[in-house]
Design a protein around this motif. Structure first.
Motif, PDB file in Angstrom:
ATOM      1  N   ALA B 358     -12.469  -0.778  10.187  1.00 60.44           N
ATOM      2  CA  ALA B 358     -11.355  -1.273  10.994  1.00 60.44           C
ATOM      3  C   ALA B 358     -10.010  -0.975  10.351  1.00 60.44           C
ATOM      4  N   GLN B 359      -9.966  -1.009   9.026  1.00 56.69           N
ATOM      5  CA  GLN B 359      -8.682  -0.839   8.355  1.00 56.69           C
ATOM      6  C   GLN B 359      -8.483   0.575   7.825  1.00 56.69           C
ATOM      7  N   GLY B 360      -9.471   1.417   8.015  1.00 58.04           N
ATOM      8  CA  GLY B 360      -9.359   2.789   7.542  1.00 58.04           C
ATOM      9  C   GLY B 360      -9.377   2.902   6.036  1.00 58.04           C
ATOM     10  N   LYS B 361     -10.038   1.960   5.383  1.00 60.14           N
ATOM     11  CA  LYS B 361     -10.124   2.027   3.925  1.00 60.14           C
ATOM     12  C   LYS B 361     -11.518   2.468   3.521  1.00 60.14           C
ATOM     13  N   ASN B 362     -11.603   3.102   2.367  1.00 61.13           N
ATOM     14  CA  ASN B 362     -12.928   3.464   1.855  1.00 61.13           C
ATOM     15  C   ASN B 362     -13.327   2.438   0.818  1.00 61.13           C
ATOM     16  N   ILE B 394     -10.602  -6.917   0.536  1.00 63.52           N
ATOM     17  CA  ILE B 394     -10.382  -5.715   1.339  1.00 63.52           C
ATOM     18  C   ILE B 394      -9.000  -5.756   1.984  1.00 63.52           C
ATOM     19  N   ASP B 395      -8.652  -6.917   2.513  1.00 61.30           N
ATOM     20  CA  ASP B 395      -7.370  -7.072   3.194  1.00 61.30           C
ATOM     21  C   ASP B 395      -6.179  -6.860   2.265  1.00 61.30           C
ATOM     22  N   HIS B 396      -6.216  -7.580   1.179  1.00 61.15           N
ATOM     23  CA  HIS B 396      -5.032  -7.613   0.313  1.00 61.15           C
ATOM     24  C   HIS B 396      -5.210  -6.853  -0.988  1.00 61.15           C
ATOM     25  N   GLY B 397      -6.441  -6.589  -1.361  1.00 65.20           N
ATOM     26  CA  GLY B 397      -6.686  -5.948  -2.656  1.00 65.20           C
ATOM     27  C   GLY B 397      -6.740  -4.440  -2.561  1.00 65.20           C
ATOM     28  N   ILE B 398      -7.785  -3.944  -1.923  1.00 63.86           N
ATOM     29  CA  ILE B 398      -7.995  -2.492  -1.840  1.00 63.86           C
ATOM     30  C   ILE B 398      -6.878  -1.834  -1.010  1.00 63.86           C
ATOM     31  N   GLU B 399      -6.299  -0.769  -1.561  1.00 62.01           N
ATOM     32  CA  GLU B 399      -5.219  -0.076  -0.875  1.00 62.01           C
ATOM     33  C   GLU B 399      -5.769   0.986   0.077  1.00 62.01           C
ATOM     34  N   MET B 400      -4.890   1.496   0.919  1.00 62.82           N
ATOM     35  CA  MET B 400      -5.268   2.609   1.798  1.00 62.82           C
ATOM     36  C   MET B 400      -5.570   3.832   0.912  1.00 62.82           C
ATOM     37  N   PRO B 401      -6.461   4.712   1.374  1.00 63.13           N
ATOM     38  CA  PRO B 401      -6.859   5.860   0.539  1.00 63.13           C
ATOM     39  C   PRO B 401      -5.665   6.657  -0.001  1.00 63.13           C
TER      40      PRO B 401
END
Lengths: 119, 677
Positions: B358-362, B394-401
């Motif tokens: 949904a957020q386009g993160k890996n 996932i929301d606040h921690g992991i950044e976009m690729p």
């Protein structure tokens, strides 16, 4: 009263079939998959085996083939309890030595009627 | 034989089993990777779906059976390599599993099915073909036709017919467990039967094998019977005999059908424990009884000890033996309630999967220590906080690729959940390698939200802990995923309710780790027994930092009410249980008279920590440490703020177990009268 080995990984199906057959006065031994059934079959004889097809560890078709290899089960009726209605599956089961099949869904009366065909 | 059986008695087992099946499907679907062909995984999913389908229709849940059939068809195509594993298909199957789950819940609670979403997904399933399998389309459609039902409609056809049946079994017929005589017996139930045996193939006696079938039969059957009914009698021996069924008037002959076989069924090995199902109520009752036994045991011990030196040596030995047995019994009983934390992890892969798409993160999820066991109640309650922390990561921690790449990090973010035993606790660490917590932003936010004021004096850790304050949210735009109305304060509250704690550590640009510490069980507690006036209390040992002699010189009273004690380099609030619980000074109780006459009241300060907070409880005496069996006050009396439960001590007296978290936050609220307890 006959001795029946019932093999199915589904507890609900086992309970239902077991309950029905008990009501009809039969003696049931349960196994939860082919491996367990085969273990039981090593030291017991039965008048009838009812087995599911899709089970973990060992499926019903393999079990059937294995049972047919045991002296005490050469001529024992083995019924496949399954939803598999497709022709290839049935033939596969038959080639493994199955006597016949009971198609799910079934109701208790249908189950007993089918079993009466082989006892 | 007609048997009247109430199928509803099996419904609960069916529901339980179906839910297990759904969990397996979901878990394994998440293990499927697009473009691969893992037949073991597909078979496991197929088997679970297949089993649900079969039981559902047997127990009268036709809609569930039908819906599962649609799922199963797709899985069957996957199994037969007619479909390829694509992300689209995995997502579709996952939403089908969700739908199935909803259907089960509706059936269970007697609600109507949400037919529109069922129809939507069924259509999607039925219409799904991967590009490679477009050619299979026609075949698929045929497979998706509803399965034939047992036909009885034709039986209504009441015309009397004459049938000629030629039945010549193959020699090896008996080896399939079939018997021509039984078939003839069954035919007899259909009408008037005339049977003629053919002995043409009977060999000489010397060549006769009693296990072979040499006879054939020519059968005349007359009755209100149709061809299908006769075919059904011979269905099991089809291919094992030469059979012709001829309507004497119509002269219809059915061909001798012999199909080719398909490859042998695939097998899969699984390690499944043999087990029995017992309701948790029974286990809890057992645990409760064992608790009583432990209490009786300690009463017995103290009675024996007060008997003085005259008590027989033998009695002491027996008591010791009994104590050991009781302990073992208690441990074993508690272990029944212990389940692997795997159960709480179950929902996580799905959430990571859905959110990252949904957020386009890996995001890669790593689960470590899944077999670590903890109490069922703790397990059930830790699920939500865990999910929330993972969502947050996932929301606040992991950044976009792209952001990760420009920061020199691998595009793929990693979330690790690790469970392990540490002392008498379970420690869960939820770490991400994302951007970490920006304490400056956090501070600004906290000031803006009036959680703290400008002239604070907070350490980095304290600032980070601000996110646990009610009404705090750092996301500039609350996403529809994280912002579900549950804040981190609730997460912390849930964890503290379980007797646990949660801590954060984070480094900007490197990532964050949430460490959750949980008790192994809620049934027993290592406690410090303390005396306050005429009352005995238990303070959970794990929360105690240290116990000090109370020095009046080191206290400051602010705002005429708040009493602060200088503890190391900071001031901590002092909780006076006399006031909080309105306790009388120790004059009423005989034991207290004993204590106060032999010992001077000590005024000890028990310093405890909950989360990042310290506080001190002022007590008259510290008696000893003991493992106590927790009895619920709520169940037996009523909920009392500041008290988590009660226990029965060796001398048979009741002691309240203090809820230090609540006490430290509610210390200045109106006093609760203990005299009513």
């Amino acid at each position: 009263m006959i001795n029946i080995l019932l093999v199915d990984d589904s507890v609900s199906m086992r309970e239902m079939v077991s309950f029905t057959l008990n009501q009809a006065g039969h003696n049931i031994t349960e196994a939860e998959d082919g491996v367990q059934a085969l273990e039981i079959a090593q030291s017991n004889t039965f008048d009838l085996v009812i087995t599911d097809i899709n089970m973990p560890r060992m499926d019903g078709i393999t079990l059937t083939a294995q049972l047919r290899g045991l002296d005490d089960f050469t001529f024992t009726p083995i019924l496949i309890l399954t939803t598999e209605t497709s022709e290839p599956r049935k033939i596969e089961a038959k080639q493994a030595g199955a006597t016949g099949w009971i198609e799910k869904p079934f109701d208790p009366d249908h189950l007993l009627a089918t079993i009466n065909k082989v006892i | 034989m007609e048997i009247d059986i109430d199928m509803s008695q099996f419904h609960d087992i069916f529901f339980e089993e179906a839910i297990e099946g759904i969990e397996i499907m979901e878990k394994e679907l998440l293990n499927l990777k697009p473009g691969t062909d893992d037949s073991d995984i597909i078979n496991t999913i197929f088997r679970a779906a297949h089993s649900i389908k079969g039981s559902a229709s047997t127990f009268g849940f036709e809609e569930i059976g039908k819906f599962t059939h649609s799922i199963e068809s797709k899985l069957d195509s996957l199994r037969n390599d007619e479909l390829e594993i694509t992300q689209e298909l995995i997502t579709l199957l996952l939403s089908s599993v969700d739908c199935l789950n909803n259907m089960l819940s509706s059936e269970r609670s007697g609600k109507e099915h949400d037919t529109s979403s069922i129809d939507t997904i069924t259509t999607k399933l039925d219409e799904y073909y991967s590009p490679a399998s477009a050619a299979e389309k026609n075949r698929e459609i045929r497979q998706d036709e509803p399965e034939p039902q047992i036909t009885t409609a034709d039986a209504a056809d009441s015309a009397v017919r004459k049938w000629k049946i030629n039945f010549f079994p193959d020699e090896k017929l008996f080896y399939t467990g079939n018997d021509p005589l039984r078939l003839i017996r069954e035919l007899k139930t259909l009408g008037k039967l005339t049977v003629e045996a053919s002995i043409d193939k009977l060999p000489d006696y010397s060549e006769l094998d009693v296990h072979n079938s040499y006879l054939g039969w020519v059968i005349d059957l007359e009755g209100t019977v149709n061809q299908e009914q006769i075919e059904e009698v011979f269905a099991w021996v089809e291919g094992d005999c030469k059979l012709s069924i001829r309507n004497e008037t119509e002269h219809r002959v059915i061909p001798d059908r012999r199909d080719n076989t398909n490859p042998a069924g695939r097998r899969k090995t699984d390690n499944e424990h043999r087990s029995i199902r017992v309701s948790t109520d029974k286990v809890d009752e057992l645990l409760n009884l064992v608790g009583e036994l432990v209490i009786t045991q300690s009463i017995l011990n103290s009675v024996c000890n007060t008997q003085g030196p005259g008590t027989s040596e033998r009695l002491h030995q027996c008591l010791e033996q009994l104590e050991r047995n009781t302990r073992d019994l208690q441990q074993q009983t508690m272990s029944i309630r212990m389940l692997p934390i795997d159960n709480a992890f179950q929902r996580i892969p799905r959430i990571v999967h859905d959110l990252s798409i949904a957020q386009g993160k890996n995001v890669t999820l790593k689960l470590i220590g899944e077999s670590t066991e903890l109490d069922k109640t703790v397990l059930e309650k830790i699920g939500d906080p865990l999910v929330h922390l993972v969502r947050n990561a996932i929301d606040h921690g992991i950044e976009m690729p792209a952001e990760r790449a420009s920061a020199g990090k691998p595009e793929n973010g990693v979330i690790t959940i690790k469970a392990e035993h540490e002392g008498g606790h379970i420690v869960l660490r939820i770490s991400d390698d994302g951007k970490g917590i920006d304490t400056d932003t956090l501070l600004a936010k906290a000031i803006e939200k009036n959680i703290i004021n400008d002239n604070h004096d907070l350490t980095e850790t304290q600032i980070m802990n601000l996110i646990f304050q009610p009404g705090f949210s750092t996301a500039a735009v609350i996403s529809d995923i994280s912002g579900r109305g549950v804040g981190m304060d609730v997460v912390r509250q849930n964890i503290t309710d379980l007797g646990g704690s949660v801590e954060i550590s984070s480094e900007k640009g490197i990532g964050s780790t949430f460490t959750i510490k949980l008790p192994l069980t809620l049934a027993i507690l290592d406690g410090q027994i303390v005396k306050v006036g005429d009352q005995t209390f238990i303070i959970p040992l794990h929360s105690i930092a240290e116990t000090l002699m109370f020095d009046k010189e080191q206290t400051n009273t602010i705002a005429e009410k708040k009493e602060l004690y200088q503890y190391r380099d900071k001031y901590i609030p002092v909780i006076r249980l006399y006031e909080s619980f309105d306790i009388k000074a120790s004059t009423s109780s005989d034991t207290d008279k004993l204590i106060s006459s032999t010992k001077r009241q000590k005024d000890l300060l028990v310093v405890f920590e909950t989360g990042d907070r310290h506080a001190g409880i002022l007590v008259d005496d510290v008696i000893g440490q003991q493992q106590v069996v927790i009895k619920s006050l709520e169940k037996n009396y009523d909920n009392v703020p500041g008290v988590t439960g009660a226990t029965i001590l060796g001398d048979g007296s009741v002691a309240l177990i203090l809820d230090v978290t609540t006490l430290s936050t509610q210390q200045y609220e109106p006093a609760v009268s203990l005299n009513t307890v």
